[in-house]
Design a protein around this motif. Structure first.
Motif, PDB file in Angstrom:
ATOM      1  N   ARG A   5      -3.631   3.345   1.820  1.00  0.00           N
ATOM      2  CA  ARG A   5      -3.184   4.340   0.843  1.00  0.00           C
ATOM      3  C   ARG A   5      -3.938   5.659   1.013  1.00  0.00           C
ATOM      4  NH1 ARG A   5      -0.092   2.470  -3.461  1.00  0.00           N
ATOM      5  NH2 ARG A   5      -0.900   4.021  -4.934  1.00  0.00           N
ATOM      6  N   GLN A   6      -5.230   5.554   1.229  1.00  0.00           N
ATOM      7  CA  GLN A   6      -6.026   6.770   1.392  1.00  0.00           C
ATOM      8  C   GLN A   6      -5.590   7.536   2.639  1.00  0.00           C
ATOM      9  OE1 GLN A   6     -10.225   6.063   1.816  1.00  0.00           O
ATOM     10  NE2 GLN A   6     -10.773   8.188   1.397  1.00  0.00           N
ATOM     11  N   ALA A  50       0.819  -1.209   0.000  1.00  0.00           N
ATOM     12  CA  ALA A  50       0.000   0.000   0.000  1.00  0.00           C
ATOM     13  C   ALA A  50       0.853   1.259   0.000  1.00  0.00           C
ATOM     14  CB  ALA A  50      -0.933   0.000   1.210  1.00  0.00           C
ATOM     15  N   ARG A  78      -6.433  -0.324   0.185  1.00  0.00           N
ATOM     16  CA  ARG A  78      -6.916   0.984  -0.289  1.00  0.00           C
ATOM     17  C   ARG A  78      -7.067   1.958   0.872  1.00  0.00           C
ATOM     18  NH1 ARG A  78      -7.893   0.825  -5.497  1.00  0.00           N
ATOM     19  NH2 ARG A  78      -8.650  -1.055  -6.556  1.00  0.00           N
TER      20      ARG A  78
END
Length: 313
Positions: free
Chosen positions: A231-232, A204, A228
Motif C-alpha cells: 500500500r505504501q 492491499a 502495508r
C-alpha cells in the motif's frame, strides 16, 4: 465497519449452521433449524459483536462433499433474514465469490441488503477454489484472480452513490443502466479474503480490509508488513482494516474435550492471549466457539461479550 480506536480490538463471528464443513462444524449443527440461527444472531447482536458472517458456495462437487459438506446457505438470503431480527451488528459476506456472477447482479443483491438493513453491509470477496463450481456456471477457473480484480473495480462503481453507475473494463462494460435502491452507506466497505501472495496484494491495492484465511499467529506479522508495504509503495493512504481468524475458543473450563488447539480458561487469560493480535496490527478478530448445543453456544457468546471483551482494549 470503521477501524476501532487505538488499543481496541473488534470481534465478529462466522455463523454456524449456514456452512457445515467438517473442518469446523459441530455435530449439533446438522439438526439445527433457522430458529437456532436467529437466536445465535440475536445473542451476538446483544453481546457487542461487530459482525456476523456468512459463506458463499453455489454447488459442491461429489468429490469434495464428504469434507466440505453440501450445506452452504446463500449469503444474501441468510444475512437478509438476520438483518430483520438484529439491530446493530454488521453483516459480512465471508466471502462472496463475486467472480461467479456479473457485477450488476451482485450489486443489485447486496445494495438491496444494505438498503434494507440500514447500512450494515460489509462485502467480503474472494477468488474461490472449487473448479467445478466455475465450470458449471461458465466462468474461467484459471483466470479467477483476474476476474475478481475487475469485479472489485466494477462493484466499486455499482455500489457507489450513482443511480446509473459506469464501468468500462476488459471483462465488464456498463453505462446508462439504473439500479435503485442504492446502498444506505455512502461507501460500502469491501474486504478481500485470502492469504496467498495474489490475495494479499489484491487486499492491499483494492480492499478496505483484509480477511486472512488460516494464517497462524506466527505468520501474521510478516503478512501484515507485506500488505502495508504494498500500500505504501502504491501511495495508498486510506486506512485498511486488518483481520485475523483466532484459534477456537471456550470461555471457562469446558469439562469436555475441546481439542488441543482451543484456547480456554478464565476470561482474563483469554483476553490476554487475544490482545496479542492487536499488538501485531490486527483491528478485528473473527472468533468461533466450541459448543455441544445452541444453548451452550449462545452462553459462550454472552460470556465472551460480558467477561472477555471488556479486557480486549
Amino acid at each position: 465497519m470503521h477501524i476501532p480506536p487505538e488499543g481496541r480490538l473488534a470481534y465478529g463471528m462466522q455463523l454456524p449452521i449456514q456452512s457445515q464443513s467438517t473442518i469446523y462444524a459441530e455435530p449439533w449443527e446438522a439438526d439445527a433449524k433457522p430458529a437456532d440461527l436467529v437466536e445465535i444472531a440475536r445473542a451476538a447482536d446483544r453481546s457487542g459483536f461487530a459482525y456476523l458472517a456468512s459463506c458463499d458456495h453455489v454447488a459442491i462437487p461429489r468429490r469434495l462433499a464428504s469434507a466440505m459438506s453440501t450445506v452452504w446457505y446463500d449469503p444474501v438470503a441468510t444475512l437478509a433474514l438476520l438483518a430483520g431480527v438484529t439491530e446493530r451488528v454488521r453483516l459480512l459476506s465471508h466471502v462472496a465469490i463475486v467472480g461467479l456472477r456479473h457485477p450488476l447482479a451482485t450489486a443489485k443483491q447486496y445494495a438491496t441488503l444494505d438498503h434494507l438493513s440500514g447500512g450494515r453491509l460489509i462485502l467480503g470477496v474472494g477468488a474461490g477454489h472449487v473448479q467445478e463450481e466455475f465450470e458449471v456456471l461458465g466462468v474461467d477457473f484459471e483466470r479467477r484472480g483476474v476476474v475478481l480484480d475487475e469485479s472489485i473495480d466494477a462493484l466499486r462503481a455499482a455500489l457507489g452513490p450513482d443511480e446509473f453507475p459506469v464501468h468500462h473494463g476488459k471483462l465488464y462494460d456498463f453505462e446508462g443502466l439504473g439500479q435503485l435502491p442504492r446502498p444506505a452507506q455512502e461507501h460500502v466497505p469491501i474486504w478481500v479474503g485470502g492469504s496467498s501472495p495474489p490475495a494479499v496484494r489484491r487486499a492491499a491495492l483494492r480492499g478496505d480490509g483484509w480477511l486472512p484465511q488460516g494464517d497462524p499467529r506466527d505468520r501474521l506479522p510478516e503478512q501484515i508488513a507485506k500488505l502495508r508495504r504494498i500500500r505504501q509503495d502504491a501511495g495508498i493512504e486510506n486506512p485498511v482494516t486488518i483481520g485475523a481468524i483466532t484459534e477456537p475458543l471456550y470461555v471457562g473450563e469446558p469439562g469436555w474435550d475441546v481439542g488441543r488447539r482451543t484456547l480456554h480458561g478464565a476470561p482474563e487469560v483469554l483476553a490476554e492471549s487475544l490482545r496479542a493480535y492487536r499488538a501485531m496490527g490486527v483491528h478485528q478478530i473473527q472468533v468461533r466457539f466450541r459448543s455441544r448445543s445452541r444453548a451452550e453456544l449462545t452462553d459462550q457468546i454472552a460470556a465472551f461479550g460480558t467477561e472477555v471483551a471488556p479486557h480486549l482494549g
